[in-house]
Design a protein around this motif. Structure first.
Motif, PDB file in Angstrom:
ATOM      1  N   ALA A 180      -1.856   2.139   9.949  1.00  0.00           N
ATOM      2  CA  ALA A 180      -1.500   1.233  11.049  1.00  0.00           C
ATOM      3  C   ALA A 180      -0.084   0.701  10.874  1.00  0.00           C
ATOM      4  N   VAL A 181       0.292   0.399   9.618  1.00  0.00           N
ATOM      5  CA  VAL A 181       1.650  -0.075   9.348  1.00  0.00           C
ATOM      6  C   VAL A 181       2.660   1.010   9.694  1.00  0.00           C
ATOM      7  N   GLN A 201      -2.952  -6.395   4.676  1.00  0.00           N
ATOM      8  CA  GLN A 201      -4.372  -6.433   5.014  1.00  0.00           C
ATOM      9  C   GLN A 201      -4.748  -5.345   6.012  1.00  0.00           C
ATOM     10  N   ASP A 202      -3.736  -4.760   6.663  1.00  0.00           N
ATOM     11  CA  ASP A 202      -3.980  -3.681   7.618  1.00  0.00           C
ATOM     12  C   ASP A 202      -3.976  -2.337   6.896  1.00  0.00           C
ATOM     13  N   THR A 229       0.315 -10.362   5.109  1.00  0.00           N
ATOM     14  CA  THR A 229      -0.536 -10.103   6.273  1.00  0.00           C
ATOM     15  C   THR A 229      -0.555  -8.617   6.609  1.00  0.00           C
ATOM     16  N   LEU A 230       0.618  -7.979   6.515  1.00  0.00           N
ATOM     17  CA  LEU A 230       0.685  -6.538   6.777  1.00  0.00           C
ATOM     18  C   LEU A 230      -0.177  -5.756   5.790  1.00  0.00           C
ATOM     19  N   ARG A 269       3.142   1.411  13.420  1.00  0.00           N
ATOM     20  CA  ARG A 269       3.866   0.319  14.078  1.00  0.00           C
ATOM     21  C   ARG A 269       5.367   0.370  13.827  1.00  0.00           C
TER      22      ARG A 269
END
Length: 566
Positions: free
Chosen positions: A535-536, A530-531, A527-528, A539
């Motif tokens: 952005a990762v 896909q960003d 899921t990560l 965060r």
């Protein structure tokens, strides 16, 4: 020179082939090396003509092996192992040494040889246990942690044994050992304070220089030991210990490990070359092998039972330590080199290593099956306890809505979430330390394990709406599903599995949900992905702060759980 090159080449080629075969058969690589030595030595085909030169080079393997052992010594591990586990380790060493010494004397050996045999039989293989427990994902289980604590005590004893036994002159061992011990410790303390940290911080900028400086530091100790006429093995160990507080000690260890592996291969092969079957008594080897495989685990289980451990963790811990150690081979080799024991003892030690390494790999692999078959008899050991660990908090006749088996990382988060929802929770765990922590937090709990035939009724399984197991052991969860299905068919059952095929079997036997931690982690990382990468990265601070909050909440005993989504 050409013959030497051919001999070294043959040693490496044959050792590699047999090591691959050993790994394919799920055996320790050392077994392959020892068998290679047997085949190439006088007991086999006699392929190596420069055995003395090979043996000389193999001594470098011992030097590098003990240098890295010293590098990886961490005194904090001793403190973190737990008082009960360390007590088990200390008593195991004392009792096994005493029993081994008595057996050796009964078999007709003199006191010096009996002392060597006793310490050889006392030590277990850290490499074998860590590898096999790691393959089964059991290093963090109760029996895994107790086994590692026992091995930690044994490693310290092995270091002391090398100091006392591996000397060149029997008449002066006590004075030289004490002198080297005190002088070595003082040297380590002074040098570490004065300039070691600065020196290695400087050379760490250049990897090649860090590598050669570390080796030079090791041989500085070895040369000093040679000049003083004391054990080079202890000198290498002290050299490693002197570097262990440094921030770069992991990098030093990683860079020297390939060199250690090369020379250690020559060492174990040369040990195999010493094996001769003609003068070795099969009866003697059989007696000593049975002592290691049966008597040593029996002593460990007895000690753990007396202290108050349940039968299952006691048995799983003890059966995993039924082999001799790599240190046993080193100590036997040092004794032969010092002229204190004859080469037959080294030959016997090598054969014991092959026998016990092979047997213990099967015992560890099928330990749960063996326990299940003999559990009724093994539970009788619990009656030996001088202090039974009847750890429980809450009503003696609980009526919980949720019953959780296993309260480590995942289990504790589930418990905290349910308590924050004001649900009635009851926890079962077979780790006394975990239960004590739960009792301090006033969480209803009980010390026990799934295999206890009486525990289901005692914890109020008939009243539970849901039963959750965070224990990944397949056999335990299968048994839990069967018992809950019979005693409380209306309860929802959630269990944990390491592999998908195990999860499918749990569903087929009646589980309503199976937790697959590795699959869930993989899905989250997917899921990560896909960003956007930016952005990762942004965060990271949120994740870091969330972990800090979880850690602080755990220390305060509050119930807020870590959530990566916050």
């Amino acid at each position: 020179m050409n013959d030497l090159i051919i001999d070294i080449g043959l040693v490496l080629i044959i050792a590699t082939i047999l090591a691959i075969i050993a790994r394919r058969l799920a055996q320790p690589i050392i077994v392959g090396y020892l068998v290679a030595g047997i085949l190439m030595g006088p007991a086999g085909f006699g392929l190596v003509t420069n055995s003395e030169t090979i043996a000389f080079l193999s001594e470098l393997g011992v030097v590098f092996l003990l240098f890295i052992v010293g590098l990886e010594i961490n005194l904090k591990r001793i403190k973190g192992a737990g008082t009960a586990a360390l007590l088990v380790g200390l008593l195991q060493v004392l009792l096994t040494f005493a029993a081994g010494f008595a057996l050796a004397r009964f078999l007709g050996f003199n006191s010096v040889t009996a002392s060597y045999i006793a310490i050889i039989l006392t030590l277990s293989s850290t490499v074998t246990v860590i590898k096999l427990y790691g393959d089964k994902h059991e290093l963090n289980t109760l029996h895994g942690r107790v086994a590692l604590a026992i091995l930690l005590v044994q490693d310290l004893v092995a270091i002391i044994a090398l100091s006392l036994l591996a000397t060149q002159e029997t008449s002066t061992w006590s004075f030289s050992t004490i002198l080297v011990g005190i002088g070595g410790l003082l040297t380590i303390a002074v040098l570490s304070k004065l300039f070691l940290d600065r020196l290695f911080t400087l050379v760490s900028r250049w990897p090649e220089l860090l590598y050669i400086t570390s080796i030079a530091w090791c041989f500085l100790f070895v040369i000093a030991a040679q000049l003083l006429g004391i054990s080079t093995a202890i000198a290498a160990l002290l050299a490693g210990i002197s570097l262990s507080p440094l921030l770069v000690h992991h990098e030093i260890s990683a860079r020297i490990r390939p060199l250690r592996d090369f020379f250690a291969t020559l060492f174990f092969v040369s040990i195999g070359m010493t094996i001769t079957f003609s003068g070795t008594s099969a009866t003697l080897i059989g007696i000593l092998a049975l002592f290691v495989i049966l008597v040593c685990p029996l002593l460990i289980m007895t000690v753990m039972s007396i202290i108050g451990f349940k039968a299952k963790p006691s048995f799983l811990t003890s059966i995993g330590l039924g082999q001799i150690s790599e240190f046993s081979l080193i100590i036997a080799g040092a004794g032969v080199q010092a002229g204190l024991i004859n080469i037959e003892i080294l030959s016997i030690t090598a054969l014991l290593a092959v026998i016990t390494f092979v047997s213990s790999s099967y015992f560890i692999t099928y330990d749960t099956t063996v326990y299940s078959r003999f559990s009724r008899v093994l539970r009788q050991f619990e009656k030996l306890g001088i202090r039974h660990l009847r750890l429980q908090y809450g009503n003696t006749s609980p009526k919980p809505e949720y019953i959780i088996f296993g309260a480590h990382r995942m289990g504790m988060r589930i418990i905290n979430t349910l308590r924050s929802m004001k649900k009635k929770v009851f926890v079962v765990d077979h780790d006394p330390q975990v239960i004590k922590k739960l009792m301090k937090k006033r969480i209803p709990c009980r010390y026990g394990d799934i295999e206890d035939p009486h525990i289901m009724e005692q914890i109020g399984i008939h009243h539970a709406k849901m039963v959750i197991s965070t224990i990944p052991r397949f056999e335990d969860n299968l048994l839990l599903i069967q018992r809950v299905t019979v005693l409380n068919p209306q309860a929802a059952i959630i269990v944990t599995a390491d592999h998908e095929h195990e999860g499918l079997q749990h569903y087929e036997h009646g589980a309503h949900y199976v937790i697959l931690p590795q699959v869930l982690s993989g899905k989250h990382v997917s899921t990560l992905m896909q960003d956007p990468i930016s952005a990762v990265i942004k965060r990271k601070t949120k994740y870091h702060n969330a972990l800090h909050r979880a850690k602080n909440n755990k220390q305060r005993g509050t119930h807020n759980t870590y959530d990566h989504r916050k």
